[in-house]
Design a protein around this motif. Sequence first.
Motif, PDB file in Angstrom:
ATOM      1  N   ALA A  31     -23.816 -15.195  -2.832  1.00 28.52           N
ATOM      2  CA  ALA A  31     -22.682 -14.291  -2.372  1.00 28.52           C
ATOM      3  C   ALA A  31     -21.415 -15.111  -1.543  1.00 28.52           C
ATOM      4  O   ALA A  31     -20.344 -14.642  -1.754  1.00 28.52           O
ATOM      5  N   SER A  32     -21.744 -16.199  -0.875  1.00 28.14           N
ATOM      6  CA  SER A  32     -20.924 -17.144  -0.268  1.00 28.14           C
ATOM      7  C   SER A  32     -19.862 -17.476  -1.233  1.00 28.14           C
ATOM      8  O   SER A  32     -18.483 -17.706  -1.126  1.00 28.14           O
ATOM      9  N   THR A  33     -20.488 -18.124  -2.627  1.00 27.72           N
ATOM     10  CA  THR A  33     -19.661 -18.701  -3.537  1.00 27.72           C
ATOM     11  C   THR A  33     -18.851 -17.356  -4.283  1.00 27.72           C
ATOM     12  O   THR A  33     -17.427 -17.716  -4.441  1.00 27.72           O
ATOM     13  N   LEU A  37     -14.704 -17.513  -4.355  1.00 31.91           N
ATOM     14  CA  LEU A  37     -13.969 -17.294  -5.562  1.00 31.91           C
ATOM     15  C   LEU A  37     -13.012 -16.112  -5.527  1.00 31.91           C
ATOM     16  O   LEU A  37     -11.753 -16.103  -6.036  1.00 31.91           O
ATOM     17  N   LEU A  38     -13.540 -15.032  -4.789  1.00 27.80           N
ATOM     18  CA  LEU A  38     -12.592 -13.848  -4.780  1.00 27.80           C
ATOM     19  C   LEU A  38     -11.270 -14.189  -3.993  1.00 27.80           C
ATOM     20  O   LEU A  38     -10.070 -13.699  -4.178  1.00 27.80           O
ATOM     21  N   GLU A  39     -11.533 -14.987  -2.901  1.00 21.82           N
ATOM     22  CA  GLU A  39     -10.341 -15.397  -2.006  1.00 21.82           C
ATOM     23  C   GLU A  39      -9.380 -16.072  -2.656  1.00 21.82           C
ATOM     24  O   GLU A  39      -8.020 -15.912  -2.549  1.00 21.82           O
ATOM     25  N   LYS A  40      -9.633 -17.088  -3.608  1.00 17.56           N
ATOM     26  CA  LYS A  40      -8.885 -17.951  -4.437  1.00 17.56           C
ATOM     27  C   LYS A  40      -8.271 -17.004  -5.433  1.00 17.56           C
ATOM     28  O   LYS A  40      -7.034 -17.245  -5.682  1.00 17.56           O
ATOM     29  N   VAL A  41      -8.934 -16.025  -6.175  1.00 20.96           N
ATOM     30  CA  VAL A  41      -8.295 -15.217  -7.052  1.00 20.96           C
ATOM     31  C   VAL A  41      -7.080 -14.405  -6.244  1.00 20.96           C
ATOM     32  O   VAL A  41      -5.907 -14.412  -7.065  1.00 20.96           O
ATOM     33  N   GLU A  42      -7.456 -13.892  -5.032  1.00 18.63           N
ATOM     34  CA  GLU A  42      -6.446 -12.914  -4.653  1.00 18.63           C
ATOM     35  C   GLU A  42      -5.184 -13.873  -4.119  1.00 18.63           C
ATOM     36  O   GLU A  42      -4.259 -13.468  -4.040  1.00 18.63           O
TER      37      GLU A  42
END
Length: 224
Positions: A31-33, A37-42
């Motif tokens: 979940a942390s990973t 990844l979601l933060e990086k995509v955003e």
Amino acid sequence: MSEMVLTILSVCLLQGLFITKTASENVRNEASTLELLLEKVEHLEAQQRKYEEVNRMQELEIQMLKGQILEDKGQNLRTRRENENPIAFYGKMMNVHTNVSQNPILKFNNVVTNIGDPYSQHNGLFIVPVSGIYVFSTTVMTETDSDAHVGIYVNDVRMTNVKLYGSEHRYDTMSQTAVFQLQKYDTVSVRHYEGTQILHYDYTSFSGFLLQEDYGQMQGGIIG
């Protein structure tokens, strides 16, 4: 229940607890990973939107600059056309030139056209009013079996030669056209420099006109 059975049950319970704890930790790590990844995509999407906005603004600025350049170019062309100076001269001699001195300036005092007043019939000089490319023509005719050498002069330099041999067939005539690149206040004239110095006035003429005005700095001299 025997002591051995209790030991086995304890071991199994501990293994189950360990497996459950490990699975929970793996879930939390995954979940942390995914969150990273979601933060990086955003973040990448935000950067892309920023670049797209910058590109859009740059394209708008380019279009505005193109429009301004075209407008300035059109205005410059209109201004040049409005400021273009019409310069044209045509004249003929009114009397026969006889016994003139060396290098005389022929005076074409029967002035037919003198747009812009570039020609002075008093001194026989075409005085260049604006820098540019000019076209000049002269026609000369000898009479009474005489020879004559005539040339078109820029300032005091002979640029062309017209040689007539009237002595061989009583009359002789010749025409010549030249193109000069001139500066303002240069002078152009037709001069007799050799021969018996007798010309037929009604058939001897001189003309010149501005082909294209030059708005920059140009050096004088024949170009064709």
